[in-house]
Write an enzyme that holds these catalytic residues in place. Structure first.
Site, mmCIF file in Angstrom:
data_model
loop_
_atom_site.group_PDB
_atom_site.id
_atom_site.type_symbol
_atom_site.label_atom_id
_atom_site.label_comp_id
_atom_site.label_asym_id
_atom_site.label_seq_id
_atom_site.Cartn_x
_atom_site.Cartn_y
_atom_site.Cartn_z
ATOM 1 N N GLU A 38 0.818 -1.205 0.000
ATOM 2 C CA GLU A 38 0.000 0.000 0.000
ATOM 3 C C GLU A 38 0.857 1.262 0.000
ATOM 4 O O GLU A 38 0.596 2.206 -0.761
ATOM 5 C CB GLU A 38 -0.915 -0.009 1.223
ATOM 6 C CG GLU A 38 -1.696 1.270 1.456
ATOM 7 C CD GLU A 38 -2.701 1.589 0.365
ATOM 8 O OE1 GLU A 38 -3.253 2.695 0.378
ATOM 9 O OE2 GLU A 38 -2.927 0.724 -0.520
ATOM 10 N N HIS A 71 2.683 2.045 -3.310
ATOM 11 C CA HIS A 71 1.720 2.646 -4.243
ATOM 12 C C HIS A 71 1.530 4.124 -3.926
ATOM 13 O O HIS A 71 1.497 4.972 -4.837
ATOM 14 C CB HIS A 71 0.391 1.890 -4.146
ATOM 15 C CG HIS A 71 -0.717 2.521 -4.932
ATOM 16 N ND1 HIS A 71 -0.638 2.737 -6.282
ATOM 17 C CD2 HIS A 71 -1.944 2.972 -4.545
ATOM 18 C CE1 HIS A 71 -1.762 3.302 -6.713
ATOM 19 N NE2 HIS A 71 -2.561 3.466 -5.675
ATOM 20 N N HIS A 111 -11.533 5.478 -8.162
ATOM 21 C CA HIS A 111 -10.078 5.651 -8.056
ATOM 22 C C HIS A 111 -9.379 5.014 -9.262
ATOM 23 O O HIS A 111 -8.417 5.578 -9.806
ATOM 24 C CB HIS A 111 -9.599 5.008 -6.759
ATOM 25 C CG HIS A 111 -8.236 5.436 -6.337
ATOM 26 N ND1 HIS A 111 -7.787 6.734 -6.412
ATOM 27 C CD2 HIS A 111 -7.190 4.730 -5.823
ATOM 28 C CE1 HIS A 111 -6.553 6.824 -5.972
ATOM 29 N NE2 HIS A 111 -6.152 5.609 -5.615
ATOM 30 N N HIS A 165 -19.426 -7.999 -17.125
ATOM 31 C CA HIS A 165 -18.082 -7.680 -17.601
ATOM 32 C C HIS A 165 -17.742 -8.516 -18.836
ATOM 33 O O HIS A 165 -17.133 -8.009 -19.783
ATOM 34 C CB HIS A 165 -17.070 -7.942 -16.489
ATOM 35 C CG HIS A 165 -15.668 -7.575 -16.851
ATOM 36 N ND1 HIS A 165 -15.321 -6.358 -17.409
ATOM 37 C CD2 HIS A 165 -14.502 -8.270 -16.742
ATOM 38 C CE1 HIS A 165 -14.029 -6.308 -17.615
ATOM 39 N NE2 HIS A 165 -13.498 -7.454 -17.228
ATOM 40 N N HIS A 178 -3.572 -7.640 -16.973
ATOM 41 C CA HIS A 178 -4.885 -7.330 -17.538
ATOM 42 C C HIS A 178 -5.196 -5.843 -17.352
ATOM 43 O O HIS A 178 -5.758 -5.202 -18.242
ATOM 44 C CB HIS A 178 -5.942 -8.194 -16.854
ATOM 45 C CG HIS A 178 -7.244 -8.254 -17.583
ATOM 46 N ND1 HIS A 178 -7.349 -8.509 -18.935
ATOM 47 C CD2 HIS A 178 -8.524 -8.111 -17.133
ATOM 48 C CE1 HIS A 178 -8.617 -8.520 -19.292
ATOM 49 N NE2 HIS A 178 -9.351 -8.264 -18.233
#
Length: 327
Positions: A70, A73, A136, A244, A305
């Site tokens: 975390e 990032h 986000h 999706h 992906h």
């Protein structure tokens, strides 16, 4: 400034990849506070600091690996914000000195990255609320696209001769961008609600999936104290996954048609190469999506992906911008 923008593009792509890695390793709440981690700018490491952190956040004891995922990032995201701030002030100074160059786009980027910071904070403080997590993600893709658009604005290339016929298809490129963004949003919603493995069979979902669709429930936001690991039932998660997949089919068909049309109708070698590139990136994205289902969401494939989705969006931005501005 062009070099700075280019560096920012790569940094934005890295931030997107790190964000995906953080989400897929269940590290979105690796640090239960913001902007620091357990009240500090670094992950607690010594026994004393870990003990103090656990006392301050008894509901979320320190897991060093998740916390570092975390915080790394966040560090890179902060670096991107600094780069964009420098880009804005550089463009503003050049404008004040009478130089030509975009200012509105750098200002938009500054606003976007500030809002991204707020979304990052709300991701933690609202305990992974899916709407915020998806927002986000979309915000990251928007920042990346705007940086790339700024880079194109600073790049003096033009296709000689003009091609009024192919320019007619620019609006289909814009529609293609909208379709890709919608598909990314569907993927973000599926991931944010931990529905990526709700269906484990191909080409359709297992069981009587059609009669079990719950679209209203799948796109609802139940009230909960913590959204980690999802709060929707299986039927709703399966519906997210199916939507999706349907979006992926629509995106694949439309972009294939668009690529074939560009390749046949354009007299420009550049546009033919771009159409070929779009087809290759699209094919890679489909293979990665299928691999996620077949191999039960391996981390590397799932992260790729996200990265390839970003590349596909950038190719669409390049094609559409070229048709609108360079012919």
């Amino acid at each position: 400034m062009k070099k700075l923008v280019l560096a920012s593009i790569f940094l934005a792509l890295l931030v997107i990849v790190l964000g995906a890695y953080t989400r897929l390793t269940d590290a979105g709440l690796g640090c239960p506070d913001w902007p620091g981690c357990y009240g500090t700018l670094l992950v607690p490491q010594s026994e004393q600091h870990v003990e103090l952190a656990n006392q301050a956040f008894p509901e979320r004891p320190v897991e060093a690996e998740k916390a570092w995922n975390e915080m790394i990032h966040r560090y890179f995201a902060a670096g991107l914000g600094f780069f964009i701030l420098v880009i804005f002030f550089t463009s503003l100074v050049k404008k004040m000195r009478g130089s030509h160059g975009p200012v509105k786009l750098p200002f938009l980027l500054l606003v976007l990255v500030c809002f991204q910071g707020a979304l990052g904070m709300w991701t933690v403080t609202l305990n992974l609320l899916p709407v915020v997590v998806m927002g986000h993600l979309l915000g990251g893709f928007t920042v990346l696209s705007c940086l790339f658009l700024l880079y194109l604005r600073l790049t003096p290339y033009r296709i000689p001769g003009g091609d009024s016929q192919i320019r007619h298809y620019a609006k289909f490129g814009a529609l293609g961008i909208a379709i890709v963004v919608w598909q990314i949003a569907l993927g973000g919603w599926t991931s944010a609600n931990y529905a990526s493995l709700a269906c484990t069979e191909l080409p359709i979902c297992e069981g009587d999936w059609f009669s079990n669709l719950d679209i209203a429930g799948a796109f609802s936001v139940p009230v909960a104290e913590n959204y980690e690991f999802g709060v929707h039932d299986y039927q709703e998660r399966a519906t997210m996954h199916i939507m999706h997949r349907i979006g992926a089919i629509v995106t694949f068909i439309y972009l294939c048609w668009f690529a074939i049309t560009l390749y046949k109708r354009s007299s420009s070698g550049l546009m033919k190469r771009l159409a070929t590139t779009m087809t290759l990136v699209l094919g890679a994205q489909v293979l990665l999506g299928v691999s996620n289902v077949v191999y039960s969401l391996p981390l590397t494939v799932a992260v790729l992906h996200n990265a390839v989705a970003a590349c596909l969006l950038l190719v669409m931005v390049l094609i559409t911008y070229t048709m609108y501005r360079k012919y």
